[in-house]
Design a protein around this motif. Structure first.
Motif, PDB file in Angstrom:
ATOM      1  N   THR A 296      31.813  -8.577  47.866  1.00 46.45           N
ATOM      2  CA  THR A 296      30.391  -8.487  48.181  1.00 46.45           C
ATOM      3  C   THR A 296      30.017  -9.650  49.086  1.00 46.45           C
ATOM      4  OG1 THR A 296      30.004  -9.605  46.073  1.00 46.45           O
ATOM      5  CG2 THR A 296      29.649  -7.227  46.137  1.00 46.45           C
ATOM      6  N   SER A 297      28.810  -9.591  49.652  1.00 41.40           N
ATOM      7  CA  SER A 297      28.392 -10.553  50.669  1.00 41.40           C
ATOM      8  C   SER A 297      28.481 -11.998  50.185  1.00 41.40           C
ATOM      9  CB  SER A 297      26.962 -10.248  51.107  1.00 41.40           C
ATOM     10  OG  SER A 297      26.077 -10.295  50.000  1.00 41.40           O
ATOM     11  N   ASP A 298      28.168 -12.241  48.910  1.00 41.21           N
ATOM     12  CA  ASP A 298      28.162 -13.609  48.414  1.00 41.21           C
ATOM     13  C   ASP A 298      29.559 -14.201  48.332  1.00 41.21           C
ATOM     14  OD1 ASP A 298      28.471 -11.605  46.408  1.00 41.21           O
ATOM     15  OD2 ASP A 298      28.268 -13.140  44.862  1.00 41.21           O
ATOM     16  N   LEU A 299      30.577 -13.340  48.396  1.00 38.75           N
ATOM     17  CA  LEU A 299      31.951 -13.825  48.313  1.00 38.75           C
ATOM     18  C   LEU A 299      32.657 -13.834  49.664  1.00 38.75           C
ATOM     19  CD1 LEU A 299      32.971 -11.937  45.047  1.00 38.75           C
ATOM     20  CD2 LEU A 299      32.601 -14.392  45.289  1.00 38.75           C
ATOM     21  N   VAL A 300      32.061 -13.158  50.662  1.00 36.66           N
ATOM     22  CA  VAL A 300      32.709 -13.069  51.975  1.00 36.66           C
ATOM     23  C   VAL A 300      32.885 -14.447  52.590  1.00 36.66           C
ATOM     24  CG1 VAL A 300      32.386 -12.327  54.362  1.00 36.66           C
ATOM     25  CG2 VAL A 300      32.076 -10.702  52.492  1.00 36.66           C
ATOM     26  N   ASP A 301      31.821 -15.249  52.601  1.00 40.78           N
ATOM     27  CA  ASP A 301      31.922 -16.572  53.206  1.00 40.78           C
ATOM     28  C   ASP A 301      32.950 -17.443  52.500  1.00 40.78           C
ATOM     29  OD1 ASP A 301      30.004 -15.913  55.058  1.00 40.78           O
ATOM     30  OD2 ASP A 301      28.344 -16.762  53.911  1.00 40.78           O
ATOM     31  N   LEU A 302      33.070 -17.244  51.204  1.00 33.80           N
ATOM     32  CA  LEU A 302      34.021 -18.036  50.419  1.00 33.80           C
ATOM     33  C   LEU A 302      35.468 -17.699  50.777  1.00 33.80           C
ATOM     34  CD1 LEU A 302      34.441 -20.071  48.088  1.00 33.80           C
ATOM     35  CD2 LEU A 302      34.357 -18.136  46.501  1.00 33.80           C
ATOM     36  N   TYR A 303      35.714 -16.422  51.092  1.00 34.88           N
ATOM     37  CA  TYR A 303      37.098 -15.981  51.298  1.00 34.88           C
ATOM     38  C   TYR A 303      37.425 -15.603  52.742  1.00 34.88           C
ATOM     39  CZ  TYR A 303      37.781 -15.789  46.246  1.00 34.88           C
ATOM     40  OH  TYR A 303      37.903 -16.119  44.915  1.00 34.88           O
ATOM     41  N   SER A 304      36.477 -15.745  53.665  1.00 35.26           N
ATOM     42  CA  SER A 304      36.698 -15.251  55.024  1.00 35.26           C
ATOM     43  C   SER A 304      37.837 -15.964  55.757  1.00 35.26           C
ATOM     44  CB  SER A 304      35.414 -15.360  55.843  1.00 35.26           C
ATOM     45  OG  SER A 304      34.982 -16.717  55.922  1.00 35.26           O
ATOM     46  N   THR A 305      38.204 -17.158  55.319  1.00 35.57           N
ATOM     47  CA  THR A 305      39.318 -17.868  55.951  1.00 35.57           C
ATOM     48  C   THR A 305      40.623 -17.709  55.171  1.00 35.57           C
ATOM     49  OG1 THR A 305      38.717 -19.916  54.786  1.00 35.57           O
ATOM     50  CG2 THR A 305      37.775 -19.571  56.985  1.00 35.57           C
ATOM     51  N   ASP A 306      40.579 -16.947  54.102  1.00 36.91           N
ATOM     52  CA  ASP A 306      41.782 -16.706  53.307  1.00 36.91           C
ATOM     53  C   ASP A 306      42.779 -15.873  54.105  1.00 36.91           C
ATOM     54  OD1 ASP A 306      43.500 -15.181  51.259  1.00 36.91           O
ATOM     55  OD2 ASP A 306      42.442 -16.614  49.978  1.00 36.91           O
ATOM     56  N   ASP A 307      44.050 -16.187  53.986  1.00 41.31           N
ATOM     57  CA  ASP A 307      45.084 -15.462  54.729  1.00 41.31           C
ATOM     58  C   ASP A 307      45.114 -13.979  54.388  1.00 41.31           C
ATOM     59  OD1 ASP A 307      45.868 -17.763  55.988  1.00 41.31           O
ATOM     60  OD2 ASP A 307      47.557 -18.173  54.644  1.00 41.31           O
ATOM     61  N   ASN A 308      44.641 -13.628  53.206  1.00 34.60           N
ATOM     62  CA  ASN A 308      44.693 -12.241  52.749  1.00 34.60           C
ATOM     63  C   ASN A 308      43.368 -11.505  52.911  1.00 34.60           C
ATOM     64  OD1 ASN A 308      47.355 -12.731  51.981  1.00 34.60           O
ATOM     65  ND2 ASN A 308      46.735 -13.399  49.933  1.00 34.60           N
ATOM     66  N   TYR A 309      42.421 -12.117  53.612  1.00 36.13           N
ATOM     67  CA  TYR A 309      41.113 -11.500  53.864  1.00 36.13           C
ATOM     68  C   TYR A 309      41.235 -10.483  54.996  1.00 36.13           C
ATOM     69  CZ  TYR A 309      36.193 -11.179  55.329  1.00 36.13           C
ATOM     70  OH  TYR A 309      34.951 -10.731  55.686  1.00 36.13           O
ATOM     71  N   GLN A 310      40.648  -9.309  54.798  1.00 37.59           N
ATOM     72  CA  GLN A 310      40.687  -8.252  55.801  1.00 37.59           C
ATOM     73  C   GLN A 310      39.318  -7.573  55.889  1.00 37.59           C
ATOM     74  OE1 GLN A 310      43.718  -5.347  55.021  1.00 37.59           O
ATOM     75  NE2 GLN A 310      45.348  -6.842  54.775  1.00 37.59           N
ATOM     76  N   ILE A 311      38.946  -7.180  57.098  1.00 38.65           N
ATOM     77  CA  ILE A 311      37.796  -6.289  57.274  1.00 38.65           C
ATOM     78  C   ILE A 311      38.327  -4.988  57.850  1.00 38.65           C
ATOM     79  CG2 ILE A 311      35.720  -5.812  58.613  1.00 38.65           C
ATOM     80  CD1 ILE A 311      34.871  -8.634  58.296  1.00 38.65           C
ATOM     81  N   THR A 312      38.048  -3.896  57.171  1.00 38.65           N
ATOM     82  CA  THR A 312      38.514  -2.585  57.604  1.00 38.65           C
ATOM     83  C   THR A 312      37.318  -1.708  57.928  1.00 38.65           C
ATOM     84  OG1 THR A 312      40.422  -2.780  56.119  1.00 38.65           O
ATOM     85  CG2 THR A 312      39.917  -0.589  56.983  1.00 38.65           C
ATOM     86  N   PRO A 313      37.160  -1.271  59.189  1.00 38.20           N
ATOM     87  CA  PRO A 313      36.039  -0.386  59.541  1.00 38.20           C
ATOM     88  C   PRO A 313      36.132   0.940  58.803  1.00 38.20           C
ATOM     89  CG  PRO A 313      37.094  -1.308  61.495  1.00 38.20           C
ATOM     90  CD  PRO A 313      38.002  -1.598  60.343  1.00 38.20           C
ATOM     91  N   ASP A 314      34.978   1.494  58.483  1.00 39.63           N
ATOM     92  CA  ASP A 314      34.888   2.772  57.787  1.00 39.63           C
ATOM     93  C   ASP A 314      34.095   3.764  58.620  1.00 39.63           C
ATOM     94  OD1 ASP A 314      36.233   3.216  55.422  1.00 39.63           O
ATOM     95  OD2 ASP A 314      34.740   2.219  54.187  1.00 39.63           O
TER      96      ASP A 314
END
Length: 553
Positions: free
Chosen positions: A278-296
């Motif tokens: 969720t949005s409140d966790l995106v900033d926390l994990y956006s630099t994580d090596d395993n972070y992905q954004i997948t278009p839908d």
């Protein structure tokens, strides 16, 4: 992370191959090697809700179709590039007039109980899906106007045996169409077109597809430890599957987790291998090596039931509601996961126009935007027509964390911006919402739609009069005429079909039939262990046949 430009290029390539428009969202990938063969291969995932249905004729939602795809196989299956590849069908032929499709089936495909999969299994399943006695929403939606006599069968005017599908021996399936249908091959990959073992289904009766014991797989996995109310279940490798040697996973486990923080905690401790953020966790994990954004290609919108609330039967009231919440702030601040503002129903980067290659969404434009001044004008007109200064509506939604945040934001915006409006939020489990939708037992509802096949028709057909997915009392004869023509007299003129779609979409929003919210993306943490899980641009979101366990090093 997949870039939108890459998605579009893949879309365009697939369009050229299959005529109908499509898109490609890629495969979850990361560096790694396969698990040694002497170790049990298991991946663990979460699901936002219990599985609403494992009956191919009755399934209507994302979760159901994901698990149907994992446990069953139709004529074709989507590969990593979202192209149909061999399933039960080895190949097919199409008559010169485009109306007769002949599928040649493999003879080495078997059901979980050892019965061979035959052409008769498809005939039985497709007839069952359009038989009014079954009560299927998707059968008529997917087959009416496509397969010969489907519309009349679903209306009760002809017997199911009159549907244009028959077996020519055990391993040849013949399908007769109403009109040439450019996207029919992609249709055959969808869950509604899966085969069913008639003897097994009839033996189970009302219990069919309500538990693991009353399911019969013919696909890569079997469903284990599942009942219709289960909060956990397993997919176990099906050794009877004709292509079992390709399936590398021994087991996939799933558990229902509605709270995102709980899911993230499970991911952090290594209990699960993929979570949505969720949005409140995106900033926390956006630099994580395993972070992905997948278009839908899912589009979220509010549907207004014009039969249960006098105010929602008023076009000006609906037009006001459609313009009274800030969608840009919603996607940037509330969702914060790469989602896009939706100002129409057909998503961006999904279907290029066949004659120019321009994106459908870009050509159609922004049909309903956040506009507080116009919203207030429409609101006052509506109130005057109703002879009141106050309106109360109930907004039906799912009960997961992300939906809760979004709906609370929208409700607050509506009540703040439209004087005299009261919004009562009704949050229920997804299965219950789908049931209330089916019964039209709601006033306004936050819902979503993802494409079932690669053509704008998959969105536009939702809103024709009495469509199985309309369920809100909307009807416009001109809209119906434009949409139906794309599947009949214009069936072989793809450029003209798209012009009809463009006109129809404009009518939909001139009528303020629905209020678009956003086109989703998925912000996720995905373990490097997760390899070979394809993400489809239509149909089942995840394809697990080719999954394997990679190294975490």
């Amino acid at each position: 992370m997949k870039l939108k430009r890459l998605v579009f290029l893949l879309v365009l390539a697939f369009v050229l191959t299959f005529v109908a428009a499509c898109s490609e969202k890629g495969t979850e990938q990361s560096s790694g090697t396969e698990t040694p063969k002497d170790e049990e291969k298991v991946l663990n995932f979460t699901n936002l809700e219990a599985i609403p249905s494992m009956d191919p004729s009755l399934a209507t939602d994302e979760s159901s179709f994901v698990y149907l795809a994992a446990t069953m196989e139709g004529l074709y299956r989507l590969d990593a590039s979202a192209k149909p590849v061999e399933g039960i069908a080895l190949n097919h032929e199409v008559s010169e007039d485009g109306l007769t499709w002949t599928f040649h089936l493999r003879e080495d495909a078997f059901w979980e109980n050892g019965d061979p999969v035959t052409a008769n299994d498809f005939v039985y399943a497709w007839r069952r899906a359009v038989d009014p006695a079954t009560g299927s929403e998707y059968g008529p939606y997917m087959m009416n106007g496509v397969i010969k006599n489907a519309s009349k069968v679903s209306a009760g005017e002809l017997a199911p045996e009159e549907l244009g599908v028959y077996a020519d021996g055990d391993y040849t399936l013949v399908v007769e169409l109403e009109n040439p249908t450019a996207y029919f091959e992609s249709l055959t990959t969808f869950g509604t077109f899966l085969p069913l073992n008639e003897a097994f289904v009839e033996e189970q009766g009302d219990k069919f597809a309500t538990s693991s014991d009353t399911l019969l797989a013919n696909g890569p996995y079997t469903m284990e430890n599942w009942e219709s109310t289960s909060n956990s279940w397993e997919l176990v490798k099906n050794d009877k599957y004709w292509d079992a040697s390709t399936v590398q996973m021994d087991k996939l486990t799933f558990q229902v987790v509605k709270e995102v923080q709980t899911a993230v905690d499970l991911y952090e401790e290594g209990t699960v291998d993929r979570v949505d953020l969720t949005s409140d966790l995106v900033d926390l994990y956006s630099t994580d090596d395993n972070y992905q954004i997948t278009p839908d290609t899912f589009v979220y919108y509010i549907k207004f039931n014009q039969t249960t609330n006098e105010a929602l039967a008023n076009k000006n009231i609906r037009a006001a509601l459609s313009r009274a919440y800030d969608k840009e702030a919603l996607v940037d601040e509330i969702l914060n996961n790469g989602s896009l503002v939706a100002n129409g129903i057909v998503p961006a980067d999904f279907t290029p126009l066949p004659d120019t290659g321009e994106d459908f969404r870009e050509v159609s434009g922004d049909l309903v935007t956040y506009d507080l001044e116009k919203a207030k004008e429409f609101w006052q007109k509506g109130l005057d027509e109703l002879g009141t200064d106050a309106v109360e509506i109930e907004l039906l939604t799912d009960d997961d964390d992300t939906t809760k945040l979004m709906v609370e934001y929208i409700a607050n915006q509506l009540e703040t911006n439209l004087t005299g409006l009261s919004v009562n939020i009704k949050q229920v489990p997804k299965e219950q919402r789908l049931d209330l939708d089916s019964k039209m037992d709601f006033e306004a509802q936050v819902t979503r739609w993802g494409p079932d096949f690669l053509d704008p028709y998959t969105y536009m057909n939702l809103f024709v009069t009495d469509s199985g997915n309309n369920k809100m009392g909307y009807s416009n004869p001109k809209y119906d005429e434009l949409v139906f023509a794309t599947a009949s007299e214009l069936a072989t003129d793809n450029a003209a079909r798209y012009q009809n779609f463009l006109q129809a979409e404009k009518i939909l929003f001139e009528d303020a039939a629905i209020a678009p919210i956003y086109q989703s993306s998925r912000a996720q943490l995905v373990s490097p262990k997760v390899q070979g899980v394809h993400i489809n641009p239509f149909g089942p979101t995840y394809e697990y046949k080719w999954a394997y366990v990679g190294s975490e090093e």
